[in-house]
Design a protein around this motif. Sequence first.
Motif, PDB file in Angstrom:
ATOM      1  N   GLU A 189      -1.258  12.443   2.842  1.00 52.24           N
ATOM      2  CA  GLU A 189      -0.506  11.833   1.743  1.00 52.24           C
ATOM      3  C   GLU A 189       0.850  11.312   2.200  1.00 52.24           C
ATOM      4  O   GLU A 189       1.298  10.242   1.763  1.00 52.24           O
ATOM      5  N   SER A 190       1.519  12.046   3.092  1.00 57.93           N
ATOM      6  CA  SER A 190       2.836  11.615   3.574  1.00 57.93           C
ATOM      7  C   SER A 190       2.740  10.314   4.364  1.00 57.93           C
ATOM      8  O   SER A 190       3.573   9.411   4.208  1.00 57.93           O
ATOM      9  N   LEU A 191       1.705  10.215   5.197  1.00 56.01           N
ATOM     10  CA  LEU A 191       1.493   8.984   5.959  1.00 56.01           C
ATOM     11  C   LEU A 191       1.175   7.824   5.030  1.00 56.01           C
ATOM     12  O   LEU A 191       1.650   6.698   5.237  1.00 56.01           O
ATOM     13  N   ASN A 192       0.383   8.074   4.009  1.00 56.45           N
ATOM     14  CA  ASN A 192       0.035   7.020   3.059  1.00 56.45           C
ATOM     15  C   ASN A 192       1.269   6.530   2.313  1.00 56.45           C
ATOM     16  O   ASN A 192       1.467   5.318   2.133  1.00 56.45           O
ATOM     17  N   LYS A 193       2.121   7.458   1.872  1.00 59.03           N
ATOM     18  CA  LYS A 193       3.355   7.076   1.167  1.00 59.03           C
ATOM     19  C   LYS A 193       4.267   6.260   2.089  1.00 59.03           C
ATOM     20  O   LYS A 193       4.882   5.280   1.660  1.00 59.03           O
ATOM     21  N   LEU A 194       4.348   6.674   3.346  1.00 59.61           N
ATOM     22  CA  LEU A 194       5.173   5.948   4.312  1.00 59.61           C
ATOM     23  C   LEU A 194       4.643   4.534   4.511  1.00 59.61           C
ATOM     24  O   LEU A 194       5.417   3.567   4.524  1.00 59.61           O
ATOM     25  N   ASN A 195       3.332   4.406   4.645  1.00 53.51           N
ATOM     26  CA  ASN A 195       2.724   3.096   4.866  1.00 53.51           C
ATOM     27  C   ASN A 195       2.977   2.169   3.680  1.00 53.51           C
ATOM     28  O   ASN A 195       3.330   0.995   3.856  1.00 53.51           O
ATOM     29  N   VAL A 196       2.795   2.673   2.476  1.00 52.99           N
ATOM     30  CA  VAL A 196       3.025   1.878   1.261  1.00 52.99           C
ATOM     31  C   VAL A 196       4.488   1.443   1.177  1.00 52.99           C
ATOM     32  O   VAL A 196       4.799   0.286   0.870  1.00 52.99           O
ATOM     33  N   ALA A 197       5.405   2.380   1.453  1.00 49.49           N
ATOM     34  CA  ALA A 197       6.835   2.070   1.367  1.00 49.49           C
ATOM     35  C   ALA A 197       7.241   1.037   2.417  1.00 49.49           C
ATOM     36  O   ALA A 197       8.051   0.137   2.140  1.00 49.49           O
ATOM     37  N   LEU A 198       6.683   1.128   3.610  1.00 46.06           N
ATOM     38  CA  LEU A 198       7.006   0.162   4.665  1.00 46.06           C
ATOM     39  C   LEU A 198       6.502  -1.229   4.295  1.00 46.06           C
ATOM     40  O   LEU A 198       7.208  -2.231   4.494  1.00 46.06           O
ATOM     41  N   LYS A 199       5.301  -1.323   3.752  1.00 46.58           N
ATOM     42  CA  LYS A 199       4.766  -2.615   3.336  1.00 46.58           C
ATOM     43  C   LYS A 199       5.644  -3.235   2.255  1.00 46.58           C
ATOM     44  O   LYS A 199       5.876  -4.451   2.250  1.00 46.58           O
ATOM     45  N   GLN A 200       6.124  -2.400   1.335  1.00 49.21           N
ATOM     46  CA  GLN A 200       6.997  -2.919   0.271  1.00 49.21           C
ATOM     47  C   GLN A 200       8.343  -3.365   0.834  1.00 49.21           C
ATOM     48  O   GLN A 200       8.879  -4.406   0.439  1.00 49.21           O
ATOM     49  N   THR A 201       8.887  -2.600   1.757  1.00 54.16           N
ATOM     50  CA  THR A 201      10.187  -2.939   2.344  1.00 54.16           C
ATOM     51  C   THR A 201      10.133  -4.246   3.114  1.00 54.16           C
ATOM     52  O   THR A 201      11.015  -5.103   3.005  1.00 54.16           O
ATOM     53  N   PHE A 202       9.082  -4.421   3.905  1.00 54.78           N
ATOM     54  CA  PHE A 202       8.912  -5.657   4.668  1.00 54.78           C
ATOM     55  C   PHE A 202       8.300  -6.785   3.827  1.00 54.78           C
ATOM     56  O   PHE A 202       8.186  -7.920   4.306  1.00 54.78           O
ATOM     57  N   ASP A 203       7.910  -6.451   2.594  1.00 55.29           N
ATOM     58  CA  ASP A 203       7.304  -7.436   1.682  1.00 55.29           C
ATOM     59  C   ASP A 203       6.093  -8.112   2.336  1.00 55.29           C
ATOM     60  O   ASP A 203       5.894  -9.323   2.220  1.00 55.29           O
ATOM     61  N   LEU A 204       5.278  -7.317   3.010  1.00 51.08           N
ATOM     62  CA  LEU A 204       4.187  -7.863   3.802  1.00 51.08           C
ATOM     63  C   LEU A 204       3.137  -8.584   2.967  1.00 51.08           C
ATOM     64  O   LEU A 204       2.674  -9.673   3.328  1.00 51.08           O
TER      65      LEU A 204
END
Length: 259
Positions: A189-204
């Motif tokens: 779950e922690s990795l998934n939250k990190l991945n989602v947050a990174l995608k949002q930050t970079f606006d991928l």
Amino acid sequence: MYKVVAFHIASSLNIRQCKSLLPLEILYSDSEELYLKNGDKKFVYIFQYGLVSFFNHSEKEMQRILYSLRELSKEGGSPQLTETMQVEIIEGHQEVAFDKVVLPNFDSDFIRLVMLNTSHSVALDRYSLISEELLGETNEHTKYLEQHGRLNISGIKLKRFIGKVLNIKNQITENLYIFDEPDSTWENESLNKLNVALKQTFDLKNRYRNIHERIEIIKENLGLFKDILDHRESSRLEWIIIILILVEVLDLFVLRLIR
């Protein structure tokens, strides 16, 4: 405080050759990616589509590896596109800000996600520039069509242009799995939250959609250009046939007059 730096250095990199070139500990490898450990708390992430990402490397260390990889790819010059993300380790705390990521522990899977998304951001910058250039070239033809009522591009050049656009679209589809979740995030779950947050930050996802929509607009215009050229070619063939028929009729008429 650590730092992730991603570089675009080539149109493509052969992962197998990179593996042979860099005798480092392999943490993950397939036909498209190579994730390496380079000593204590240092990682290198190489992507088939010409991206290289570093974690906790000095400038001299990065340049030495980049030089070797550029020699391998046969493409000279310095990296044109880069992206940097600061990484801080605070036990029990996880956060993604605009230019910094806080990780709860020093874990290679967490670091890999930061490097992966940073590299995706650089790749999107590259494809965005390419699609903008293609759209600009397409707009020049549409303006000429508006002003003169005809196209200023030949059939062969148009086919090459269409091939170039389709090739770029295929590269984006094959190389950038923005909408896919890495396997490591499925059960953590922690990795998934990190991945989602990174995608949002970079606006991928939005950047990917913008590039995709730009390519579709270009394809639509090129389809229209092709129809116009096909119609012009068809009209030319019709006139050739008409002229040949007229020549045949005149020839028969002349023969009758002579007789």
